[in-house]
Design an enzyme around this catalytic site. Sequence first.
Site, short mmCIF file in Angstrom:
data_model
loop_
_atom_site.label_atom_id
_atom_site.label_comp_id
_atom_site.label_asym_id
_atom_site.label_seq_id
_atom_site.Cartn_x
_atom_site.Cartn_y
_atom_site.Cartn_z
N ARG A 131 0.15 -9.38 10.98
CA ARG A 131 1.40 -8.79 11.47
C ARG A 131 2.36 -9.91 11.34
O ARG A 131 3.66 -9.46 11.17
CB ARG A 131 1.11 -8.30 12.88
CG ARG A 131 0.44 -7.30 13.51
CD ARG A 131 0.26 -6.08 12.46
NE ARG A 131 -0.81 -6.26 11.04
CZ ARG A 131 -0.83 -5.65 10.05
NH1 ARG A 131 0.08 -4.79 9.82
NH2 ARG A 131 -1.78 -5.83 9.26
N ASP A 170 -3.96 8.46 2.94
CA ASP A 170 -3.64 7.12 3.35
C ASP A 170 -4.55 6.49 4.31
O ASP A 170 -5.15 7.12 5.31
CB ASP A 170 -2.12 7.16 4.05
CG ASP A 170 -1.58 5.96 4.30
OD1 ASP A 170 -2.01 4.78 3.73
OD2 ASP A 170 -0.31 5.98 4.96
N GLU A 171 -4.65 5.24 4.64
CA GLU A 171 -5.45 4.58 5.45
C GLU A 171 -6.99 5.28 5.65
O GLU A 171 -7.54 5.52 6.69
CB GLU A 171 -4.79 4.80 6.94
CG GLU A 171 -3.38 4.03 7.16
CD GLU A 171 -3.19 2.83 7.19
OE1 GLU A 171 -4.27 2.29 6.94
OE2 GLU A 171 -2.17 2.16 7.50
N LYS A 213 0.76 -1.17 0.04
CA LYS A 213 -0.15 0.04 -0.04
C LYS A 213 0.83 1.40 -0.21
O LYS A 213 0.65 2.29 -0.66
CB LYS A 213 -0.80 0.09 1.36
CG LYS A 213 -1.40 1.21 1.45
CD LYS A 213 -2.36 1.17 2.94
CE LYS A 213 -1.36 1.09 4.16
NZ LYS A 213 -0.86 2.31 4.51
N THR A 214 1.72 1.37 0.88
CA THR A 214 2.76 2.46 1.06
C THR A 214 3.64 2.80 -0.16
O THR A 214 3.58 3.95 -0.80
CB THR A 214 3.72 2.30 2.19
OG1 THR A 214 2.87 2.18 3.51
CG2 THR A 214 4.44 3.45 2.36
N GLN A 269 -9.05 -3.75 7.85
CA GLN A 269 -8.30 -3.51 8.88
C GLN A 269 -8.93 -1.94 9.63
O GLN A 269 -8.09 -1.44 10.32
CB GLN A 269 -6.95 -3.04 8.44
CG GLN A 269 -6.33 -4.37 8.04
CD GLN A 269 -4.59 -4.12 7.60
OE1 GLN A 269 -3.91 -3.69 8.43
NE2 GLN A 269 -4.53 -4.37 6.26
#
Length: 762
Positions: A615, A225-226, A33-34, A256
């Site tokens: 994670r 973002d997010e 994503k980043t 998430q």
Amino acid sequence: MNDYLNQLNDSQREAVLYEDGPTLVVAGAGSGKTRVLTYKIAHLLNSGYQPHTILALTFTNKAAREMKQRIASVTDEYVTRYLWMGTFHSIFSRILRREAEHTDYAPDFTIYDAADSKNLVKAIIKELQLDDKTYRPGMIQSRISNAKNSLMTWNAYRNNENIRKYDGKSNVPETYEIYKRYQNRCLNAGAMDFDEILLQTNILFRDHSDVLAKYQEQFRYVLVDEYQDTNFAQHLIVKRLCEKRQRIFVVGDDAQSIYSFRGANIDNMLRFQENYSDCKIFKLERNYRSTQNIVDAANSLIKNNTEQIRKTVYSENDKGSKIKVLQSYSDYEEAYIVSSLIKDMMLSNDYSYEDFAVLYRTNAQSRILEEIMRKNAIPYNVYGSQSFYQRKEIKDIIAYMRLIVNPNDEESVKRIINYPVRGIGDTTVDKFVSAAVTANVSLWSVILSPEQYSVPINKGTELKILKFTAMMEDFQEQNKIMSVAELAMYVMKNSGLANILNDDISVEGTSRLDNVKELIKAMSDFVNVRQAEGSENISLTDFLIEVSLMTDQDNNKDENTDKITMMTVHAAKGLEFKNVIIVGMENGLFPSQMSIENPRAVEEERRLFYVAITRAKENCIITYSKNRFRNGQTNRSTPSSFLCDIEEKYLNFAETVELPTRKAEYPERNASIAAARRQPSIPFTQPSDNKNLKKIDADTNPPEKPTSAFGLKAGDKVEHYIFGRGEILELEGTGDNAKATVLFDNSGQKNLLLKFAKLKVI
């Protein structure tokens, strides 16, 4: 095709190249994503967008810094300096300071952190003589926060019949009065809390169409973002800014979305297509982080949620081992099992302590784990514990510095007016506060003129007050001529704080002194780095803004030592570890007892479990206990129903580490979680958007690059006291404008002004 585009897979590349309208990137866990967001910005810059026309919003300063570094590596660090990139609160507080004339606040307003806000709420509850066991400060603070995030002022709150009824049923009918007083006190103190920044930005754009139009024209592309973590206030600001061009690019993962308790609204992402009808959706479904088994197990879990954007996440990594599920008899035994497991895995797989994370649902679970880790000599770091800038000795100094910039800051006045002790007791302070509330002025105004506000104090107290105000006025004068670090040392010496720290020779006292020295170093580094990067006139206000907008993830992790990490699952979002151990997977704990009767809350708890599993890169272990000490007594526990949501083929119900004769009991598979009524929520209303907004051209261009060289030569090996060792790649400019582009071994590429950089040839 640009080289950086070759580093993307097909789905990532398509999302980066698409520029024809609103874009929603649904990014599965570990799917890059980043990288997509970073390269999207780089691509816009390389396509001709001026950096100041790009607005990129993140949730942590750390994320913004890392993205800027990545963008600079494929474009130009000089250009990235002019991007409007940062957290929602840092960007919008910057806009509010620029547009202060259109608000009720001065440009140098203070930002209250959560502790400041809670202290003020607590003080108001006491002043109103309300029972703080009923009117719990944390709960009232949360209600005020929720109201602000729903864009509801105290007056609208008071006039909303549904909310007043809700407060009445909850036995807190005076909440609106607390909100009113809280807001008036913040205004008189020239202070905003984080929620107020968002509320004031919405009010600014709602009431001043010319200001909104200016930023609509400036920000030609908005990236978020997010996005699944945005609340209504954030969503509406972004929507207003994009109303003209519809050039919006948001990235997130609805699976998430775990922060509803902070006001995050998953519907912002689920309903994105409804808000932007021409939206195109891209799905990033390849997980680069985890083994196939971990990814498949997480998929089988999350498919049980009804509210989601369906996607099929997959991994091409090794298949990996099944998720191991361990049972313990008690929470103490669980902690011993975890510690033994870590030691065994380190011996058999050559892992380091830093390769392990222990995740839990609530902070209270860490106590026993910490105790057993210490007994077994396992080094650990509790992530999310008190951050550096929340330590008392640091907050004391920061309070002095805040008061220098903004004398009306009530919380800072109350913190330091009698610290170090100068004979101005609580009774006197209460008199000043009461007079300030009655006159609806700032506390500082009353302190400066107690006789004007009829505050009864004797001559001795009056002399002490005069001495205190004279000291603060001296500090304000010194602020005009001293650097931030010099001023801090001056304040330490002349306030008496230095004497307190130097006189305490205990271990704790030495630690506090070391913390203060680190603060002075942080101030010095702050100025030096920004000077080296070309900033001018760095002020105390700049430093305080930086500190006030830090988040837990920005300053709370010890990255220099080999320790296991222990944290709540909420704190773990965005992180990854080779091995993840999830403890306490029991009904009533995970999912939490408060969510069990609320189907939507259960789905968020399931998403939280999904975050915990994803994670892990190589191994995921889950533990549960048959008995757990909670609420003052030992209670019988049952395995979490979420274990039933994961297909059995991905799980290994293994023997416990220390009790090989005890087999883990596989819980009976539930057909479904019984549907129940939703918990009542505060019925906040949401304002409509402004329409037909006026256009104003506000484009500005960054300054031209300087040319020519200064003293050194390309290829020189140099050392910088902050960034370490590196090599000069290029020199340009002359005299005070001379710059060096340096590639540092551990800090990446930097563009530094030589007159401040203090480079040492090695």
